[in-house]
Design an enzyme around this catalytic site. Structure first.
Site, PDB file in Angstrom:
ATOM      1  N   ASP A   1       0.853  -1.185   0.000  1.00 60.10           N
ATOM      2  CA  ASP A   1       0.000   0.000   0.000  1.00 60.10           C
ATOM      3  C   ASP A   1       0.893   1.240   0.000  1.00 60.10           C
ATOM      4  O   ASP A   1       1.672   1.455   0.929  1.00 60.10           O
ATOM      5  CB  ASP A   1      -0.891  -0.011   1.252  1.00 60.10           C
ATOM      6  CG  ASP A   1      -2.036   0.984   1.173  1.00 60.10           C
ATOM      7  OD1 ASP A   1      -2.174   1.654   0.134  1.00 60.10           O
ATOM      8  OD2 ASP A   1      -2.785   1.087   2.157  1.00 60.10           O
TER       9      ASP A   1
ATOM     10  N   ASP B   1      -2.809   2.637  -6.140  1.00 56.72           N
ATOM     11  CA  ASP B   1      -1.829   2.709  -5.060  1.00 56.72           C
ATOM     12  C   ASP B   1      -1.742   1.485  -4.159  1.00 56.72           C
ATOM     13  O   ASP B   1      -1.050   1.512  -3.142  1.00 56.72           O
ATOM     14  CB  ASP B   1      -2.097   3.948  -4.199  1.00 56.72           C
ATOM     15  CG  ASP B   1      -3.465   3.915  -3.529  1.00 56.72           C
ATOM     16  OD1 ASP B   1      -4.320   3.116  -3.949  1.00 56.72           O
ATOM     17  OD2 ASP B   1      -3.671   4.701  -2.595  1.00 56.72           O
ATOM     18  N   GLU B   2      -2.409   0.394  -4.509  1.00 54.40           N
ATOM     19  CA  GLU B   2      -2.271  -0.811  -3.680  1.00 54.40           C
ATOM     20  C   GLU B   2      -2.505  -2.074  -4.501  1.00 54.40           C
ATOM     21  O   GLU B   2      -3.209  -2.067  -5.509  1.00 54.40           O
ATOM     22  CB  GLU B   2      -3.211  -0.768  -2.477  1.00 54.40           C
ATOM     23  CG  GLU B   2      -4.684  -0.703  -2.817  1.00 54.40           C
ATOM     24  CD  GLU B   2      -5.576  -0.755  -1.579  1.00 54.40           C
ATOM     25  OE1 GLU B   2      -5.288  -1.534  -0.641  1.00 54.40           O
ATOM     26  OE2 GLU B   2      -6.579  -0.028  -1.559  1.00 54.40           O
TER      27      GLU B   2
END
Length: 365
Positions: free
Chosen positions: A14, A108-109
């Site tokens: 993350d 983003d993850e």
């Protein structure tokens, strides 16, 4: 039916305050300052906040007006999604050097299954550390990671040592980790559900584990079985490189509040048209139509209807939304409207075992 033991090694990576961190990376003048990506004007919404801004209580999805009130010296920057996507793809290339089993959740993850990784590294913790180090050296951003035997625990663990840290929950510690976990930290337990659990005397995994599957199903419906499973460390979902969406939706925040249903319908027709375009582009159809309404006081309401057949065209979506809107008179003037379609023709039904077997495994994590 007993649950077979899992020997998977899953990493959840993350990125830390991704959008805001990219802005600080590209503009050195923003480093160390409270930054919000989004709009600070009357109708603006915070998409992401830097850690400096979070110290003042600024959070994503907060109105720009409220964010500025909490942090008067907050710096707003407009989002640059092309840039975020560009860096996200570079990060993904690093992931793919270790495993083909990469499941992005967003820009983003992502989940990585490194049980059998390309580099032959036996320790998932060392892989996570190496990946985070490479992201920092090659791209200039910080990432956090969670490592465990399944996606649920890995995701929960990735929040533990943020920012720029990692947490490993090896098989022999899964039971104690989940029992000590605050119920608010369970992925899938939102604010409303947490409050309900508090009222039922459930404050941690330990109390949740004491409840029978019948009790949880009675109080939480279909989610009851999920809570019963995950608190015992059982989550069979595999890391899927091509993640299938569970819903497709679009929404719009208005510059001026809407108080007339006539104006609302006019906006909803345009939103339905945009949703149709997205559905046809992806060749997706669904059965459940959901209308989202956010009022001027920021209270939010959703109304849904499930049809007996799949739909994807604007007229059928709009007809259903119209019925949902007239189902109940809006409580206040409206600042946002949205339409989403779920129960998609891409979904596969899976069943979970009723009585999982708790297992403890010994191998290098």
């Amino acid at each position: 039916m007993e649950q077979p033991p899992s020997d998977r090694k899953i990493i959840h990576v993350d990125m830390d305050a991704f959008y805001a961190s990219v802005e600080q990376l590209d503009n050195p003048e923003l480093r160390g300052k409270p930054v919000a990506v989004g709009g600070g004007e009357k109708r603006g919404v915070v998409s992401a906040a830097s850690y400096e801004a979070r110290k003042y209580g600024v959070k994503s999805a907060m109105s720009g007006y409220l964010a500025k009130k909490k942090c008067p010296h907050l710096i707003f920057v407009k989002p640059r999604f092309d840039r975020y996507k560009e860096l996200s793809q570079k990060i993904r290339k690093i992931f793919l050097e270790y495993t083909e089993l990469v499941e992005p959740l967003s820009l983003d993850e992502a989940y990585l299954d490194v049980t059998n990784n390309k580099k032959g590294i036996p320790s998932a913790s060392l892989i996570a550390k190496e990946i985070r180090q490479r992201i920092k050296e090659e791209i200039g951003l910080n990432a956090s990671a969670g490592i465990s035997i399944n996606k649920f625990i890995a995701k929960v663990a990735s929040d533990y040592n943020k920012p720029n840290g990692q947490k490993t929950v090896p098989p022999e510690e899964v039971e104690s980790f989940l029992e000590a976990l605050d119920i608010r930290k369970f992925y899938g337990v939102g604010k409303v559900t947490a409050e309900k659990m508090y009222q039922l005397g459930i404050f941690s995994g330990k109390e949740l584990k004491l409840k029978s599957i019948e009790y949880l199903n009675e109080h939480f419906g279909k989610s009851g079985s999920y809570y019963y499973q995950v608190v015992r460390g059982v989550h069979n979902s595999e890391v899927k490189p091509h993640r299938i969406p569970k819903s497709v939706g679009t929404e719009h925040t208005f510059f001026e509040n809407l108080s007339s249903e006539v104006f609302m319908l006019e906006k909803l027709e345009k939103i339905a048209h945009e949703l149709e375009r997205r559905l046809k582009k992806s060749k997706i159809a669904g059965k459940t139509v959901t209308l989202k309404i956010k009022y001027s006081d920021f209270a939010q309401q959703t109304r849904s209807r499930t049809l007996p057949y799949y739909i994807a065209d604007k007229s059928m979506i709009f007809d259903t939304v119209k019925e949902l809107l007239y189902q109940e008179k809006p409580q206040n003037s409206v600042r946002l409207l949205g339409i989403s379609l779920s129960n998609l023709n891409t979904e596969k039904k899976t069943t979970l075992p009723e009585k999982p077997l708790s297992v403890q495994l010994q191998f290098d994590f």
